[in-house]
Design a protein around this motif. Structure first.
Motif, PDB file in Angstrom:
ATOM      1  N   ILE A 285      20.144  17.377   8.898  1.00  0.00           N
ATOM      2  CA  ILE A 285      21.046  16.783  10.000  1.00  0.00           C
ATOM      3  C   ILE A 285      21.304  17.684  10.865  1.00  0.00           C
ATOM      4  N   LYS A 286      21.081  17.440  12.221  1.00  0.00           N
ATOM      5  CA  LYS A 286      21.627  18.379  13.124  1.00  0.00           C
ATOM      6  C   LYS A 286      23.006  18.552  13.218  1.00  0.00           C
ATOM      7  N   LEU A 287      23.443  20.030  12.910  1.00  0.00           N
ATOM      8  CA  LEU A 287      24.864  20.039  13.019  1.00  0.00           C
ATOM      9  C   LEU A 287      25.291  21.211  14.218  1.00  0.00           C
ATOM     10  N   ASP A 288      26.453  20.705  15.146  1.00  0.00           N
ATOM     11  CA  ASP A 288      26.732  21.392  16.418  1.00  0.00           C
ATOM     12  C   ASP A 288      27.985  22.139  15.932  1.00  0.00           C
ATOM     13  N   LEU A 289      27.714  23.339  15.340  1.00  0.00           N
ATOM     14  CA  LEU A 289      28.859  24.182  14.697  1.00  0.00           C
ATOM     15  C   LEU A 289      30.038  24.622  16.134  1.00  0.00           C
ATOM     16  N   SER A 290      29.675  24.278  17.193  1.00  0.00           N
ATOM     17  CA  SER A 290      30.451  24.913  18.264  1.00  0.00           C
ATOM     18  C   SER A 290      31.497  23.587  18.689  1.00  0.00           C
ATOM     19  N   LEU A 291      31.229  22.347  18.239  1.00  0.00           N
ATOM     20  CA  LEU A 291      32.027  21.284  18.503  1.00  0.00           C
ATOM     21  C   LEU A 291      33.490  21.469  18.299  1.00  0.00           C
ATOM     22  N   PRO A 292      34.613  21.031  18.946  1.00  0.00           N
ATOM     23  CA  PRO A 292      35.925  20.996  18.558  1.00  0.00           C
ATOM     24  C   PRO A 292      35.919  20.232  17.051  1.00  0.00           C
ATOM     25  N   GLY A 293      36.862  20.848  16.234  1.00  0.00           N
ATOM     26  CA  GLY A 293      37.360  19.911  15.123  1.00  0.00           C
ATOM     27  C   GLY A 293      38.183  18.776  15.486  1.00  0.00           C
ATOM     28  N   TYR A 294      38.243  17.865  14.348  1.00  0.00           N
ATOM     29  CA  TYR A 294      38.915  16.661  14.633  1.00  0.00           C
ATOM     30  C   TYR A 294      40.439  16.999  14.385  1.00  0.00           C
ATOM     31  N   ALA A 295      41.484  16.174  15.138  1.00  0.00           N
ATOM     32  CA  ALA A 295      42.717  16.565  15.323  1.00  0.00           C
ATOM     33  C   ALA A 295      43.547  16.144  13.838  1.00  0.00           C
ATOM     34  N   GLU A 296      44.169  16.898  13.243  1.00  0.00           N
ATOM     35  CA  GLU A 296      44.999  16.306  12.042  1.00  0.00           C
ATOM     36  C   GLU A 296      46.113  15.386  12.476  1.00  0.00           C
ATOM     37  N   ASN A 297      46.125  14.229  11.504  1.00  0.00           N
ATOM     38  CA  ASN A 297      47.196  13.021  11.796  1.00  0.00           C
ATOM     39  C   ASN A 297      48.411  13.704  11.053  1.00  0.00           C
ATOM     40  N   LYS A 298      49.364  14.473  12.001  1.00  0.00           N
ATOM     41  CA  LYS A 298      50.318  14.723  11.264  1.00  0.00           C
ATOM     42  C   LYS A 298      51.401  13.841  11.324  1.00  0.00           C
ATOM     43  N   GLY A 299      52.546  13.630  10.403  1.00  0.00           N
ATOM     44  CA  GLY A 299      53.526  12.981  10.496  1.00  0.00           C
ATOM     45  C   GLY A 299      54.656  13.296  11.156  1.00  0.00           C
ATOM     46  N   SER A 300      55.627  12.676  11.371  1.00  0.00           N
ATOM     47  CA  SER A 300      57.043  13.238  12.008  1.00  0.00           C
ATOM     48  C   SER A 300      58.152  12.708  11.431  1.00  0.00           C
ATOM     49  N   ARG A 301      59.215  13.372  11.857  1.00  0.00           N
ATOM     50  CA  ARG A 301      60.562  13.124  11.268  1.00  0.00           C
ATOM     51  C   ARG A 301      60.830  11.672  11.877  1.00  0.00           C
ATOM     52  N   HIS A 302      61.573  10.456  11.201  1.00  0.00           N
ATOM     53  CA  HIS A 302      62.076   9.588  11.880  1.00  0.00           C
ATOM     54  C   HIS A 302      63.099   9.650  12.719  1.00  0.00           C
ATOM     55  N   PRO A 303      62.963   8.990  13.598  1.00  0.00           N
ATOM     56  CA  PRO A 303      64.344   9.246  14.856  1.00  0.00           C
ATOM     57  C   PRO A 303      65.658   9.068  14.228  1.00  0.00           C
ATOM     58  N   ILE A 304      65.736   8.399  13.228  1.00  0.00           N
ATOM     59  CA  ILE A 304      66.854   8.195  12.602  1.00  0.00           C
ATOM     60  C   ILE A 304      67.619   9.423  11.806  1.00  0.00           C
ATOM     61  N   SER A 305      66.470   9.934  11.160  1.00  0.00           N
ATOM     62  CA  SER A 305      66.942  11.410  10.407  1.00  0.00           C
ATOM     63  C   SER A 305      67.319  12.271  11.680  1.00  0.00           C
ATOM     64  N   MET A 306      66.320  12.454  12.823  1.00  0.00           N
ATOM     65  CA  MET A 306      66.709  13.477  13.840  1.00  0.00           C
ATOM     66  C   MET A 306      67.839  13.292  14.486  1.00  0.00           C
ATOM     67  N   VAL A 307      68.398  12.071  14.591  1.00  0.00           N
ATOM     68  CA  VAL A 307      69.600  11.939  15.316  1.00  0.00           C
ATOM     69  C   VAL A 307      70.702  12.409  14.232  1.00  0.00           C
ATOM     70  N   LYS A 308      70.702  11.802  13.035  1.00  0.00           N
ATOM     71  CA  LYS A 308      71.523  12.030  11.934  1.00  0.00           C
ATOM     72  C   LYS A 308      71.546  13.608  11.801  1.00  0.00           C
ATOM     73  N   ASN A 309      70.426  14.357  11.785  1.00  0.00           N
ATOM     74  CA  ASN A 309      70.545  15.919  11.878  1.00  0.00           C
ATOM     75  C   ASN A 309      71.389  16.496  12.901  1.00  0.00           C
ATOM     76  N   GLU A 310      71.044  15.813  14.115  1.00  0.00           N
ATOM     77  CA  GLU A 310      71.654  16.612  15.327  1.00  0.00           C
ATOM     78  C   GLU A 310      73.275  16.035  15.243  1.00  0.00           C
ATOM     79  N   ILE A 311      73.605  14.940  14.671  1.00  0.00           N
ATOM     80  CA  ILE A 311      75.117  14.736  14.747  1.00  0.00           C
ATOM     81  C   ILE A 311      75.771  15.610  13.703  1.00  0.00           C
ATOM     82  N   THR A 312      75.168  15.742  12.477  1.00  0.00           N
ATOM     83  CA  THR A 312      75.728  16.609  11.312  1.00  0.00           C
ATOM     84  C   THR A 312      75.723  18.058  11.827  1.00  0.00           C
TER      85      THR A 312
END
Ligand code: PHE
Length: 337
Positions: free
Chosen positions: A86-113
């Motif tokens: 199978i032809k592989l192109d090793l110079s292709l950019p990788g797939y972006a990782e699907n990263k999670g993020s903080r929930h906006p409620i947690s972020m606002v809670k942290n900011e208030i505290t």
């Protein structure tokens, strides 16, 4: 005969090919039912003189095994070269990782505290399933008092009442139970009220409530604290205004508005053209509350306040529907990374 078969074995061992079609031809050359070499040799077996039968049988079996081994060997070789082909192109950019993020409620809670911790407030937490004492009685809600209807309670058990806390003031009762002033604490957490779910209300939401008890704590301290909070949270130009209100556990009580963070007080559809947005309830802790929690109400005074985290987040980010926080739609959540 035996020598002829031995020669065939050598030939088989040397055979090679690089595709499955040739290998099939090779297989049929030996195993074909009609004219395969092995089929024919096994047929010849009966004509072999008795004294040679044993040796002949052995070489014949050797040939059969050699052919099978060679077929297996070549087959695995062809298959493995197939996949590495199978032809592989090793110079292709990788797939972006699907990263999670903080929930906006947690972020606002942290900011208030964080804002309140800069003023010396500590964080206290308590159970979500509570008893009547911590949610109502110790907070100056008399038995059968209509003020209990202000907060539509989910009951887990009746007599004695076990319920889901309707506000995190219950945590502050626990703090007063366990310590003496000076007390300076905020309690973030989930609260529950039997309300119809809509764009502006939910039966589960989050609160942060604050409590400050010490000698000589005044209403001016409360106002200054809330002004600091409003400016830190919504920007330096934010103004606050206090309107008289009622809570069983504070006297006097007030509701706090901030100048509309979206139109700067000029009037828009979020502030309903009033220029003001309501953000929290507050007041001076009622002496009855101090006394029922074993704090000397002559020596000490205090203030308390409470706000909904969803409401603060909606105002801060201009979110129009509170249900968005609970739907876990990644398209919504990812905007807060
Ligand atoms: N506990 C009140 C509520 O949940 C908010 C509040 C807290 C009001 C402290 C005044 C003082 O509605």
């Amino acid at each position: 005969m035996t020598t002829k078969v031995k020669e065939l074995i050598e030939e088989v061992k040397k055979f090679s090919c690089d595709n499955l079609e040739d290998l099939e031809v090779f297989r049929l050359r030996f195993f074909s039912k009609k004219n395969g070499k092995l089929t024919e040799l096994f047929k010849d077996f009966k004509n072999v003189p008795k004294e040679e039968k044993k040796d002949f049988g052995i070489v014949l079996n050797n040939l059969k095994n050699a052919v099978s081994d060679q077929i297996d060997f070549l087959k695995s070789k062809i298959n493995s070269t197939d996949s590495s082909d199978i032809k592989l192109d090793l110079s292709l950019p990788g797939y972006a990782e699907n990263k999670g993020s903080r929930h906006p409620i947690s972020m606002v809670k942290n900011e208030i505290t964080e804002i309140f911790s800069r003023l010396g407030f500590t964080i206290s937490e308590g159970p979500e399933i509570e008893d009547d004492h911590h949610v109502f009685s110790a907070l100056n809600f008399p038995e059968e008092h209509p003020a209990r209807d202000m907060q539509d309670t989910f009951f887990v058990e009746k007599n004695p009442d076990i319920l889901l806390r309707t506000h995190t003031s219950s945590v502050q009762v626990r703090v007063m139970d366990n310590s003496q002033p000076p007390i300076r604490t905020i309690s973030p957490g989930r609260v529950f009220r039997n309300e119809a779910i809509s764009a502006r209300a939910h039966c589960i939401f989050h609160q942060i409530e604050g409590l400050y008890i010490d000698e000589n704590v005044s209403f001016a301290d409360l106002k200054q604290t809330l002004m600091y909070f409003a400016k830190e949270m919504f920007g330096k130009d934010t103004k606050i205004r206090l309107r008289p209100s009622y809570f069983p556990f504070t006297e006097p009580s007030a509701e706090v508005d901030i100048s509309c963070s979206l139109c700067g007080g000029k009037g828009c559809n979020v502030c309903k053209y009033t220029g003001w947005l309501e953000i929290l309830g507050c007041g001076m802790v009622d002496p009855n509350v101090l006394e029922s929690n074993n704090i000397d109400s002559v020596k000490y005074t205090g203030f308390a306040f409470g706000m909904g985290i969803e409401r603060i987040a909606m105002l801060k980010y201009g979110i129009k529907d509170l249900r968005m926080f609970f739907e876990n739609d990644l398209r919504f959540l990812k905007q807060f990374v």
